[in-house]
Write an enzyme that holds these catalytic residues in place. Structure first.
Site, PDB file in Angstrom:
ATOM      1  CB  CYS A  31       6.080  -2.224  18.295  1.00  0.00           C
ATOM      2  SG  CYS A  31       5.433  -0.624  18.811  1.00  0.00           S
ATOM      3  CB  CYS A  34       4.406  -2.237  21.493  1.00  0.00           C
ATOM      4  SG  CYS A  34       3.564  -1.722  19.981  1.00  0.00           S
TER       5      CYS A  34
END
Length: 108
Positions: A31, A34
């Protein structure tokens, strides 16, 4: 102090039975967002370490934990107090947004 990793083996002791509130980041290594918010999250761990436990769950390795917490989008930060989810924020835009979320969630 850096964020601690949470898995099936330590979620009970580190999150559910914690004396302090716990900020839990549900994330994954693939991600991009993230990874981008990761350094800000580590700063939160440094700044708030005396008042709350800052932790992370890799949803690829701990899918059952993410499912149990009903996580649908990552990154999602969830504040737990006394083993219960108090509030959550999805895709915080900055460290300031995380700070604000913590202040508001701690007041609940």
């Amino acid at each position: 102090m850096s964020a601690i990793n949470i898995d099936q083996n330590n979620i009970q002791s580190e999150v559910m039975n914690s004396d302090k509130p716990v900020l839990l980041d549900f994330w994954a290594p693939w991600c991009g967002y993230c990874r981008r918010i990761g350094p800000a999250y580590e700063k939160i761990a440094d700044e708030y370490g005396d008042r709350l436990t800052v932790a992370k769950v890799n949803i690829d390795e701990e899918a059952a934990l993410a499912e149990a917490a009903q996580i649908e989008v990552i990154p999602t930060l969830v504040l737990y107090r006394d083993g219960k989810a108090v509030d959550s924020i999805v895709n915080p835009g900055s460290k300031a947004a995380i700070d604000q979320f913590i202040q508001e969630a701690m007041a609940k």
